[in-house]
Design an enzyme around this catalytic site. Structure first.
Site, mmCIF file in Angstrom:
data_model
loop_
_atom_site.group_PDB
_atom_site.id
_atom_site.type_symbol
_atom_site.label_atom_id
_atom_site.label_comp_id
_atom_site.label_asym_id
_atom_site.label_seq_id
_atom_site.Cartn_x
_atom_site.Cartn_y
_atom_site.Cartn_z
ATOM 1 N N ASP A 174 0.907 -1.237 0.011
ATOM 2 C CA ASP A 174 0.008 0.006 -0.083
ATOM 3 C C ASP A 174 0.840 1.172 -0.080
ATOM 4 O OD1 ASP A 174 -2.321 1.710 0.419
ATOM 5 O OD2 ASP A 174 -1.968 1.912 2.446
ATOM 6 N N SER A 175 0.385 2.538 -0.170
ATOM 7 C CA SER A 175 1.012 3.448 0.016
ATOM 8 C C SER A 175 1.355 3.786 1.339
ATOM 9 C CB SER A 175 0.175 4.750 -0.709
ATOM 10 O OG SER A 175 -0.892 4.777 0.111
ATOM 11 N N GLY B 7 -3.229 8.978 -3.814
ATOM 12 C CA GLY B 7 -4.346 9.560 -4.299
ATOM 13 C C GLY B 7 -4.225 10.859 -5.069
ATOM 14 N N CYS C 124 -4.600 -1.576 -2.021
ATOM 15 C CA CYS C 124 -4.738 0.001 -2.361
ATOM 16 C C CYS C 124 -5.425 0.100 -3.380
ATOM 17 C CB CYS C 124 -3.036 0.513 -2.420
ATOM 18 S SG CYS C 124 -3.076 2.129 -3.129
ATOM 19 N N ASN C 125 -6.539 1.085 -3.215
ATOM 20 C CA ASN C 125 -7.515 0.854 -4.372
ATOM 21 C C ASN C 125 -6.873 1.733 -5.499
ATOM 22 O OD1 ASN C 125 -10.653 0.162 -3.383
ATOM 23 N ND2 ASN C 125 -9.190 0.438 -1.742
ATOM 24 N N SER C 126 -5.960 2.568 -4.929
ATOM 25 C CA SER C 126 -5.460 3.898 -5.867
ATOM 26 C C SER C 126 -4.529 2.927 -6.869
ATOM 27 C CB SER C 126 -4.598 4.808 -5.400
ATOM 28 O OG SER C 126 -5.412 5.512 -4.338
ATOM 29 N N GLU D 126 -3.137 8.335 8.288
ATOM 30 C CA GLU D 126 -1.530 8.433 8.047
ATOM 31 C C GLU D 126 -1.201 9.225 9.513
ATOM 32 O OE1 GLU D 126 0.749 6.656 6.041
ATOM 33 O OE2 GLU D 126 -0.955 5.674 5.427
ATOM 34 N N CYS E 244 -11.289 2.731 -0.606
ATOM 35 C CA CYS E 244 -9.809 3.163 -0.141
ATOM 36 C C CYS E 244 -9.472 2.386 1.040
ATOM 37 C CB CYS E 244 -9.616 4.295 0.244
ATOM 38 S SG CYS E 244 -8.040 4.815 0.863
ATOM 39 N N THR E 245 -8.401 1.340 1.216
ATOM 40 C CA THR E 245 -7.982 0.633 2.439
ATOM 41 C C THR E 245 -7.749 1.560 3.607
ATOM 42 O OG1 THR E 245 -5.596 0.466 1.519
ATOM 43 C CG2 THR E 245 -7.212 -1.317 0.762
ATOM 44 N N HIS E 246 -7.596 2.799 3.650
ATOM 45 C CA HIS E 246 -7.559 3.487 4.811
ATOM 46 C C HIS E 246 -8.869 3.773 5.467
ATOM 47 C CE1 HIS E 246 -3.512 4.472 3.174
ATOM 48 N NE2 HIS E 246 -3.260 5.197 4.100
HETATM 49 N N1 DGL Z 1 -4.869 3.192 0.838
HETATM 50 C C1 DGL Z 1 -5.055 3.668 -0.447
HETATM 51 C C2 DGL Z 1 -6.186 3.269 -1.459
HETATM 52 O O1 DGL Z 1 -6.817 2.302 -0.984
HETATM 53 C C3 DGL Z 1 -3.960 4.774 -0.620
HETATM 54 C C4 DGL Z 1 -4.387 5.947 -0.470
HETATM 55 C C5 DGL Z 1 -3.598 6.838 -1.010
HETATM 56 O O2 DGL Z 1 -2.094 6.821 -0.901
HETATM 57 O O3 DGL Z 1 -4.031 7.942 -1.284
HETATM 58 O O4 DGL Z 1 -6.333 4.087 -2.255
#
Ligand code: DGL
Length: 266
Positions: A10-11, A43, A73-75, A152, A184-186
């Site tokens: 992930d990011s 993102g 990570c979705n992005s 974060e 978004c996984t966050h």
């Molecule tokens: N957790 C990530 C996602 O699912 C990344 C969010 C990001 O880096 O902006 O998109």
């Protein structure tokens, strides 16, 4: 049987929500987690750049000998899943399609909301994935640019973040959605707050569970589940601030985050 680790990336910290489900489901597996927090959040970046990061991280993990990669990570899944799958020798699983599937199964009124980062929403991967399963579903998307940075920083509750979530969700709720994809996984780290704001009539979809099921199935079919009797060993690699990663890793994943290693990809 295959005792090599699973790679998850992930990011930053968001992928911990996916890793939690993977190790809960497969407690004997070892994982190498990579958080690209030096370059995250992804993102606000453009698709091509995020695709480049995804390819680079996946090849780094492959060089470390992983047997399967989860783009948690979705992005990065939106920007690069297909290219990463083409480039890698090991199976690669993304998070978009499982979320879309979960939403189509859950919705009754076929009005689905999606929240995600700017790059995910801009890519339109969710409407495409949903319409591949139900062409008549209505999809309403909203980018929530500030939420990743909040997570974060460890800010997962409080008035300010709640106000932001209310503002982001208001237009989707006005559309009468009964299902909301946490794209978004966050965001699962904000789930209690999002659930409160969305209200009881809205089902929240977090693809992590479904992703973990897919990981198990892929490894089982290939005969690649770990067989060693020794305890699994997890490694946590971060490209940026490791102290913050250790602190938040313990908070978001748990005691498994015993130490964090700094790595340099470029
Ligand atoms: N957790 C990530 C996602 O699912 C990344 C969010 C990001 O880096 O902006 O998109």
């Amino acid at each position: 049987m295959n005792d090599r680790p699973i790679g998850i990336f992930d990011s930053g910290m968001g992928g911990f929500t996916v890793m939690r489900k993977v190790i809960d489901r497969l407690p004997d597996e070892s994982v190498i987690y990579l958080g690209d927090n030096a370059r995250g959040p992804f993102g606000p970046r453009d698709l091509a750049e995020v695709r480049g990061f995804a390819l680079q991280i996946a090849s780094y993990l492959e060089d470390l000998g992983v047997k399967l990669i989860v783009i948690a990570c979705n992005s990065a899944s939106a920007a690069g899943l297909l290219d990463v799958q083409r480039r890698c020798r090991v199976p690669v699983i993304g998070v978009i399609e499982p979320g879309a599937r979960g939403a189509v199964q859950a919705t009754v009124n076929r009005r689905i909301g999606v929240i995600g980062t700017e790059v995910t929403v801009r890519s339109r991967v969710y409407p495409r994935a949903i319409h591949a399963l139900d062409a008549g579903a209505r999809v309403f998307s909203r980018a929530c640019p500030t939420l990743v940075e909040r997570v974060e920083r460890g800010e997962v509750s409080g008035d300010e973040v709640e106000r932001e979530v209310r503002d982001y969700l208001a237009p989707l709720l006005r559309k009468g959605i009964d299902t909301l994809i946490l794209g978004c996984t966050h965001y699962p780290l904000l789930q209690p707050l999002i659930a409160r704001v969305a209200g009881e009539g809205v089902v929240l979809i977090n693809s992590a569970e479904e992703v973990a099921r897919e990981v198990e199935e892929k490894l089982m079919r290939r005969g690649h589940l770990r067989s060693s009797q020794a305890s699994p060993r997890h490694r946590f690699l971060f490209t940026g601030d490791t102290e913050q990663a250790l602190r938040l890793g313990r908070m978001f994943l748990g005691p498994e985050v015993a130490e964090v290693e700094r790595v340099f990809l470029e």
